[in-house]
Design an enzyme around this catalytic site. Structure first.
Site, PDB file in Angstrom:
ATOM      1  N   GLY A 152       0.833  -1.212   0.000  1.00 53.21           N
ATOM      2  CA  GLY A 152       0.000   0.000   0.000  1.00 53.21           C
ATOM      3  C   GLY A 152       0.859   1.250   0.000  1.00 53.21           C
ATOM      4  N   GLY A 186      -0.499   4.752  -0.960  1.00 57.54           N
ATOM      5  CA  GLY A 186      -1.635   5.284  -0.220  1.00 57.54           C
ATOM      6  C   GLY A 186      -1.262   6.445   0.683  1.00 57.54           C
ATOM      7  N   GLN A 187      -2.226   6.865   1.508  1.00 56.32           N
ATOM      8  CA  GLN A 187      -2.040   8.065   2.325  1.00 56.32           C
ATOM      9  C   GLN A 187      -0.896   7.896   3.323  1.00 56.32           C
ATOM     10  OE1 GLN A 187      -4.945   8.963   5.297  1.00 56.32           O
ATOM     11  NE2 GLN A 187      -4.586  11.153   5.233  1.00 56.32           N
ATOM     12  N   ASP A 236       2.560  -1.749  -4.312  1.00 60.28           N
ATOM     13  CA  ASP A 236       1.162  -1.310  -4.277  1.00 60.28           C
ATOM     14  C   ASP A 236       0.420  -2.095  -5.349  1.00 60.28           C
ATOM     15  OD1 ASP A 236      -0.324   1.338  -2.973  1.00 60.28           O
ATOM     16  OD2 ASP A 236      -1.273   0.633  -4.818  1.00 60.28           O
ATOM     17  N   ARG A 244      -1.459  -0.778  -7.363  1.00 61.82           N
ATOM     18  CA  ARG A 244      -1.430   0.081  -8.544  1.00 61.82           C
ATOM     19  C   ARG A 244      -0.051  -0.017  -9.220  1.00 61.82           C
ATOM     20  NH1 ARG A 244      -4.069   4.814  -4.931  1.00 61.82           N
ATOM     21  NH2 ARG A 244      -3.219   3.416  -3.376  1.00 61.82           N
ATOM     22  N   ASP A 299      -0.139  -7.465  -5.432  1.00 65.11           N
ATOM     23  CA  ASP A 299      -1.469  -7.625  -4.840  1.00 65.11           C
ATOM     24  C   ASP A 299      -1.334  -8.604  -3.675  1.00 65.11           C
ATOM     25  OD1 ASP A 299      -4.068  -8.143  -4.178  1.00 65.11           O
ATOM     26  OD2 ASP A 299      -4.742  -8.615  -6.221  1.00 65.11           O
ATOM     27  N   TYR A 356     -15.156  -1.855   8.306  1.00 61.48           N
ATOM     28  CA  TYR A 356     -13.758  -1.465   8.512  1.00 61.48           C
ATOM     29  C   TYR A 356     -13.335  -1.786   9.953  1.00 61.48           C
ATOM     30  CZ  TYR A 356      -9.753   1.805   8.776  1.00 61.48           C
ATOM     31  OH  TYR A 356      -8.530   2.375   8.954  1.00 61.48           O
ATOM     32  N   LYS A 361     -10.561  -4.342  11.568  1.00 66.68           N
ATOM     33  CA  LYS A 361      -9.466  -3.839  12.411  1.00 66.68           C
ATOM     34  C   LYS A 361      -9.379  -4.632  13.716  1.00 66.68           C
ATOM     35  CE  LYS A 361      -7.528  -0.995   9.733  1.00 66.68           C
ATOM     36  NZ  LYS A 361      -6.210  -1.351   9.224  1.00 66.68           N
TER      37      LYS A 361
HETATM   38  N1  SER Z   1      -9.180   7.672   8.977  1.00 62.34           N
HETATM   39  C1  SER Z   1      -9.834   6.397   9.007  1.00 62.34           C
HETATM   40  C2  SER Z   1     -11.195   6.483   8.428  1.00 62.34           C
HETATM   41  O1  SER Z   1     -11.800   7.513   8.572  1.00 62.34           O
HETATM   42  C3  SER Z   1      -9.931   5.896  10.417  1.00 62.34           C
HETATM   43  O2  SER Z   1      -8.957   4.949  10.625  1.00 62.34           O
HETATM   44  O3  SER Z   1     -11.662   5.530   7.900  1.00 62.34           O
END
Ligand code: SER
Length: 323
Positions: free
Chosen positions: A8, A11-12, A34, A36, A51, A140, A144
């Site tokens: 990743g 990503g951010q 990544d 991508r 992947d 999500y 986690k």
């Molecule tokens: N920044 C994330 C989200 O908003 C939280 O882990 O999904």
């Protein structure tokens, strides 16, 4: 010698973590991957398309690179996950179990981000203790919590040195966030510079836990370097830096963009996710066990965001002026 494979990486978090790892360990010690194609993203070190759902490809890449650690950042965030929960489950869980399995086979250490989303409406809101009820109401969040348990399982069953952090919302100018509930706190800066106004998808008084990306990146590096005998928790440590509402952030932004205006048009999905999370994490165990300290408070973060975004805009402005 450390050899770290990042998943990743485009990503951010991945973008900035990869840069920091390159600065610390040199470009030869890092492999950025990544899903991508690397032709579409820039990296300061060798980069490959990978992947994590492809176990054989993951194993081959880890073996060929001789990775000693995997920093596994490939995941689907909260809002995107609600659009297709089964896909999010598959990517977040199957990707992670593949990473842990390869780490067990190849003797790698593992870093995995957890999140404030690992908590739910039954958790004490202010602050959420390190060890408390975790009954999230988003897919999500489900991935986690399960991910934290999976990391602890691979540690106790197979000796994988897997460590994690429960991040609050992360704010940065280097890379855009990818579909999270806390994204407003990044979008607002771009809108302030572009339009002088922003319509927020959360209510004005939605107080959320947040952190500036340089603190988050330093936390990853520090938790991975902490002596193992000092850690009674591994997956995952609460960490925090600042708590603010959209209205409070707008006031701080107005000090840099006079006349900035904010409006509110709460989105039911994102508002309900935000309302289900604690407004502050209790990070005292991270502070005690590995010396965690945040540096950026709200005013420092806002000033640095504008410094970074204005520096990014300057070359573009110079090109248009020269046309
Ligand atoms: N920044 C994330 C989200 O908003 C939280 O882990 O999904």
């Amino acid at each position: 010698m450390k050899r770290i494979l990042v998943t990743g990486a485009a990503g951010q978090i991945g973008t900035e973590l990869t840069s920091s790892l390159v600065a610390r360990f040199g470009p030869g010690g890092i492999l950025a991957t990544d899903v991508r194609d690397p032709a579409s993203w820039a990296s300061e070190c060798p980069a490959e398309q990978l992947d994590c759902l492809d176990l054989d490809a993951l194993r081959d890449t880890v073996t060929r690179f001789g990775a000693t650690a995997i920093h596994h950042l490939a995941a689907i965030l909260s809002v995107t996950a609600e659009a297709d929960p089964v896909r999010a489950y598959r990517i977040n869980m199957n990707g992670l179990v593949n990473v842990l399995q390869v780490a067990a086979e190849c003797g790698c250490r593992v870093f995995v981000p957890s999140s404030i989303a690992a908590f739910g409406p039954g958790t004490p809101r202010d602050p959420a203790p390190q060890s408390t009820l975790q009954r999230p109401t988003t897919m999500y969040g489900v991935t986690k919590v399960a991910g934290e348990l999976l990391c602890d399982y691979y540690h106790s069953r197979f000796g994988v040195d897997a460590r994690g952090l429960r991040f609050p919302g992360l704010i940065s100018y280097a890379a855009p966030p990818g579909g999270g509930t806390t994204d407003y706190a990044v979008e607002i800066f771009h809108a302030a510079l572009r339009d002088g106004r922003y319509t927020c998808f959360l209510r004005a008084d939605t107080r959320m836990d947040m952190m500036y990306m340089p603190d988050a990146i330093r936390a990853v590096i520090e938790v991975m370097e902490a002596p193992p005998d000092r850690l009674t928790h591994r997956n995952a440590f609460n960490i925090t830096a600042m708590q603010f509402t959209p209205a409070e952030l707008a006031t701080e932004i107005r000090a840099h963009v006079p006349g900035f205006r904010i409006g509110y048009d709460p989105d039911p999905l994102r508002q309900s996710i935000a309302d289900s999370w604690p407004s502050r994490l209790d990070d005292s165990e991270a502070r005690e066990q590995w010396g965690w300290r945040h540096e950026y408070e709200l005013p420092d973060m806002v000033a640095d965001m504008f410094r970074g975004l204005n520096a990014q805009r300057a070359p573009r402005a110079a090109v248009s002026a020269g046309r």
